[in-house]
Enzyme design. Structure first.
Site, PDB file in Angstrom:
ATOM      1  N   ASP A  54       0.815  -1.210   0.000  1.00  0.00           N
ATOM      2  CA  ASP A  54       0.000   0.000   0.000  1.00  0.00           C
ATOM      3  C   ASP A  54       0.851   1.263   0.000  1.00  0.00           C
ATOM      4  O   ASP A  54       0.503   2.252  -0.639  1.00  0.00           O
ATOM      5  CB  ASP A  54      -0.927   0.005   1.217  1.00  0.00           C
ATOM      6  N   ASN A 126      -4.976   9.105   1.410  1.00  0.00           N
ATOM      7  CA  ASN A 126      -5.544   8.427   2.570  1.00  0.00           C
ATOM      8  C   ASN A 126      -5.988   9.399   3.652  1.00  0.00           C
ATOM      9  O   ASN A 126      -7.150   9.434   4.026  1.00  0.00           O
ATOM     10  CB  ASN A 126      -4.542   7.439   3.164  1.00  0.00           C
ATOM     11  N   ALA A 164     -11.458   6.166   1.113  1.00  0.00           N
ATOM     12  CA  ALA A 164     -10.438   5.188   0.716  1.00  0.00           C
ATOM     13  C   ALA A 164      -9.423   4.970   1.819  1.00  0.00           C
ATOM     14  O   ALA A 164      -8.886   3.873   1.977  1.00  0.00           O
ATOM     15  CB  ALA A 164      -9.742   5.642  -0.560  1.00  0.00           C
ATOM     16  N   THR A 167      -9.891   2.931   6.272  1.00  0.00           N
ATOM     17  CA  THR A 167      -9.508   1.631   6.835  1.00  0.00           C
ATOM     18  C   THR A 167      -8.021   1.562   7.178  1.00  0.00           C
ATOM     19  O   THR A 167      -7.535   0.508   7.586  1.00  0.00           O
ATOM     20  CB  THR A 167      -9.839   0.491   5.850  1.00  0.00           C
ATOM     21  N   TYR A 169      -4.834   4.337   8.794  1.00  0.00           N
ATOM     22  CA  TYR A 169      -4.493   4.940  10.087  1.00  0.00           C
ATOM     23  C   TYR A 169      -5.755   5.327  10.849  1.00  0.00           C
ATOM     24  O   TYR A 169      -5.852   5.171  12.074  1.00  0.00           O
ATOM     25  CB  TYR A 169      -3.605   6.157   9.844  1.00  0.00           C
TER      26      TYR A 169
END
EC number: 2.7.1.23
Length: 267
Positions: A54, A126, A164, A167, A169
């Protein structure tokens, strides 16, 4: 998120570029793919194949933003978690791309000012997180759309996450999982000491969140947009950047929206 549902990618994507993380497994997989398929440069490609985890996927997407040459990305997991990646397989790559579902992701924009008056802007796919730099807890004033909603948040940090990124941090900080297409962002404290009962908020993605660090010299705070850190910040503003769209591609049986939904039932 700028796309509510994954859409079928039926057009043939002829020109592929290949990028890989420096990890040995990713490098070995890159060699196998190059022996089997033809690849071009990223700027000339219709789709980018990314090999890694990721973190490498985020690095790949940020690299395209830096060059203003955005391409759809099909990731294959050769890292640890691989939430944003597909399963690694050597065979039938063209068929997988033809069947893939695409999800369009709008990043957050972080505008940060340091105690010395320097200004920085950075996208975040993120989350944007504020983190204390020393043993001293951070003291932060939180505003939403120009209104002070928390005059004093005493904490280890605080973050704003996209659907997105909800899920990642955000989830580890006990934040909510946000379904794709919800039109929401998560505002989540990290180890909040005061107010003791505040567990965060869910906001419309049109919201503009501002953080003002109280006493930033005595209680220094850094701001992190995905993987980019700005230290000793005094003010940080966060909003969704609708001028940018990044596309992630997934095998139909492992599409991103379904993965995020199923994370709510993980035990």
């Amino acid at each position: 998120m700028s796309d509510q549902r994954g859409r079928d990618t039926r057009q043939e994507l002829r020109r592929m570029a290949l990028v890989a993380s420096p990890a040995p497994a990713a490098q070995a997989a890159e060699a196998e793919l190059r022996a089997r398929y033809e690849f071009t440069m990223v700027d000339d490609a219709d789709v980018v194949i990314a090999l890694g985890g990721d973190g490498f996927m985020l690095q790949t997407l940020h690299g395209m933003l830096d060059r203003h040459r955005v391409r759809p990305v099909f990731g294959m997991n050769l890292g640890t978690v691989g939430f944003l990646m597909n399963e690694w397989r050597l065979d039938a790559l063209s068929d997988r791309l033809a069947r893939a579902r695409s999800f369009s992701v709008a990043p957050l924009r972080m505008d940060a000012e340091t105690i010395d008056g320097e200004r920085f802007a950075s996208p975040a796919i993120n989350e944007v997180s504020l983190l204390r730099e020393t043993r001293q807890t951070a003291w932060v004033e939180v505003s939403v759309d120009g209104r002070v909603v928390l005059p004093e948040l005493v904490c280890d940090g605080v973050l704003v996450a996209t659907a997105a990124g909800s899920t990642a941090y955000n989830l580890s900080a006990q934040g909510p999982i946000l379904p794709l297409g919800s039109g929401l962002v998560a505002l989540t404290p990290i180890s909040a000491f005061r107010p003791r009962r505040w567990r965060g908020a869910i906001l419309p993605e049109t919201a503009r969140v501002s953080f003002r660090v109280i006493d930033p010299v005595k209680r220094p705070v850094s701001a992190v947009a995905d993987q980019r850190e700005i230290r000793d910040v005094s003010v940080v503003q966060i909003s969704m950047d609708r001028s940018i769209a990044l596309t992630l591609m997934f095998d139909p049986e492992h599409a991103l929206d379904d993965r995020i939904t199923m994370e709510q039932f993980a035990v």
